[in-house]
Scaffold this motif. Structure first.
Motif, short mmCIF file in Angstrom:
data_model
loop_
_atom_site.label_atom_id
_atom_site.label_comp_id
_atom_site.label_asym_id
_atom_site.label_seq_id
_atom_site.Cartn_x
_atom_site.Cartn_y
_atom_site.Cartn_z
N LYS A 62 30.34 15.72 65.39
CA LYS A 62 30.75 16.63 64.31
C LYS A 62 29.74 17.56 64.19
N ALA A 63 29.25 18.04 65.22
CA ALA A 63 28.33 19.27 65.05
C ALA A 63 28.98 20.45 65.08
N LEU A 64 30.11 20.57 65.51
CA LEU A 64 30.87 21.69 65.70
C LEU A 64 31.94 21.60 64.79
N LEU A 65 32.13 22.77 63.76
CA LEU A 65 33.03 22.56 62.78
C LEU A 65 34.10 23.86 63.20
N ALA A 66 35.54 23.74 62.91
CA ALA A 66 36.11 24.97 63.07
C ALA A 66 37.54 24.58 62.14
N GLY A 67 37.52 25.68 61.17
CA GLY A 67 38.58 25.86 60.35
C GLY A 67 38.23 26.64 58.93
N ASP A 68 38.99 26.32 57.96
CA ASP A 68 38.82 27.04 56.58
C ASP A 68 37.41 27.19 56.45
N GLY A 69 36.75 28.40 56.32
CA GLY A 69 35.48 28.66 56.03
C GLY A 69 34.98 27.97 54.73
N ASP A 70 35.81 27.94 53.74
CA ASP A 70 35.17 27.20 52.49
C ASP A 70 35.11 25.78 52.61
N VAL A 71 36.01 25.14 53.53
CA VAL A 71 35.94 23.71 53.61
C VAL A 71 34.60 23.37 54.60
N VAL A 72 34.35 24.22 55.37
CA VAL A 72 33.49 24.00 56.57
C VAL A 72 32.13 24.32 55.87
N ALA A 73 31.95 25.48 54.87
CA ALA A 73 30.72 25.36 54.14
C ALA A 73 30.42 24.30 53.28
N ASP A 74 31.46 23.52 52.61
CA ASP A 74 31.48 22.50 51.64
C ASP A 74 30.79 21.33 52.31
N ILE A 75 31.40 21.14 53.74
CA ILE A 75 30.80 19.81 54.47
C ILE A 75 29.29 20.24 54.81
N TYR A 76 28.95 21.46 55.22
CA TYR A 76 27.70 21.77 55.86
C TYR A 76 26.53 21.80 54.62
N GLN A 115 37.99 16.48 61.40
CA GLN A 115 36.77 16.95 61.37
C GLN A 115 35.75 16.37 60.19
N VAL A 116 36.26 15.85 59.19
CA VAL A 116 34.96 15.64 58.35
C VAL A 116 34.03 14.32 58.67
N ASP A 117 33.13 14.40 57.92
CA ASP A 117 32.07 13.22 58.15
C ASP A 117 32.73 11.81 57.78
N ARG A 118 32.63 10.97 58.49
CA ARG A 118 33.14 9.54 58.14
C ARG A 118 31.90 8.54 57.69
N LEU A 120 43.62 22.30 64.91
CA LEU A 120 42.48 23.05 64.88
C LEU A 120 42.04 23.21 66.43
N PRO A 121 41.09 24.15 66.85
CA PRO A 121 40.45 24.16 67.99
C PRO A 121 39.87 22.78 68.57
N LEU A 122 40.38 22.62 69.76
CA LEU A 122 40.10 21.10 70.48
C LEU A 122 38.70 20.86 70.63
N CYS A 123 37.74 21.96 70.79
CA CYS A 123 36.05 22.04 71.02
C CYS A 123 35.69 21.18 69.76
N ALA A 124 36.04 21.46 68.65
CA ALA A 124 35.67 21.12 67.30
C ALA A 124 36.34 19.75 66.99
N GLU A 125 37.40 19.41 67.53
CA GLU A 125 38.21 18.23 67.18
C GLU A 125 37.57 17.15 67.97
#
Lengths: 196, 67
Positions: A158-172, B64-67, A148-153
């Motif tokens: 872990k403020a910047l998240l990049a990936g599947d919208g559903d997974v990102v939304a769940d985390i947020y 990327q997930v929270d740890r 995935l994009p290096l900026c997010a990785e």
């Protein structure tokens, strides 16, 4: 179908600019062009917030709608990319973009802007995957490598998240439930609207 | 060749050359608005595969997930 999305959690961003540096380094972005920037909202005031901004890969991309040479295309999962061989550097996409994402290297004489450059979600462009020509024109193609994009990785908080919208939304969603307060998905409504 | 002949030749060749510069290519690229005209990105086929999508989700969960 799932879509690739960026989300910047303003409560977590500490304005370290690590994402900006990671992007510049990974994609060998030319001088004068920043595909990603960190913007401070309410700078110097109590409760100021920082957000990392780049191309949001909008659902209904306004840049693509105004491009006179139709050099934009969208992948299955919503990554907005463009063909630099077609781009004429007219600058219309810059005026249309609500995030100020399109950038121009200003290489030509008489104020010519050069080919537009923007965040590719680390997905390269219309050249053979991970070829030298693709890297020189568009930067790294991490998506083809299953990354995935290096900026997010690289984001330390872990403020910047990049990936599947559903997974990102769940985390947020989990974060907001845990810390309380209102969700502030800066730019999401504008980029992804209700069609998301 | 006399000077007069040179002048005649120049009078004939000059306008001919000038007109040749006005030639316009008959093949015109017609743009349909909103339809991408560039080269095909090989990533599109690769990206459409379910295993690639799964790979990206696994990558997300790894990094990327929270740890």
């Amino acid at each position: 179908m799932a879509r690739m999305k960026f989300l910047c959690d303003a409560e977590r961003c500490i304005e370290c600019n690590g994402c900006v540096v990671a992007c510049k380094n990974e994609n060998h972005v030319p001088w004068g062009v920043n595909r990603r920037r960190v913007v401070v909202l309410g700078d110097g005031e109590p409760g100021e917030k920082s957000i990392s901004v780049a191309c949001m890969h909008c659902t209904d991309a306004p840049c693509a709608a105004v491009c006179p040479v139709d050099c934009f295309y969208t992948t299955d999962d919503g990554i907005v990319l463009h063909d630099k061989d077609l781009c004429i550097g007219c600058g219309y996409c810059f005026y249309a973009c609500p995030f100020g994402a399109p950038q121009y290297p200003q290489q030509a004489a008489f104020g010519g802007r050069g080919k537009m450059d923007k965040c590719t979600f680390c997905a390269g462009g219309p050249e053979p995957d991970n070829s030298q020509v693709e890297f020189e024109k568009y930067g790294a193609n991490r998506i083809a490598e299953g990354k995935l994009p290096l900026c997010a990785e690289m984001c330390a908080t872990k403020a910047l998240l990049a990936g599947d919208g559903d997974v990102v939304a769940d985390i947020y969603r989990q974060r907001v439930l845990k810390r309380g307060g209102r969700p502030q998905t800066w730019g999401w409504q504008r980029a992804y609207g209700d069609k998301g | 060749m006399k000077r007069r002949d040179w002048l005649k030749a120049a009078m004939v060749m000059g306008p001919a050359g000038w007109l040749a510069g006005c030639y316009e290519k008959p093949e015109v690229m017609v743009h349909e608005p909103g339809k991408y005209k560039g080269a095909r990105d090989p990533l599109l086929e690769k990206h459409a595969r379910p295993e690639q999508k799964q790979r990206l989700i696994e990558r997300f969960n790894l990094v990327q997930v929270d740890r």
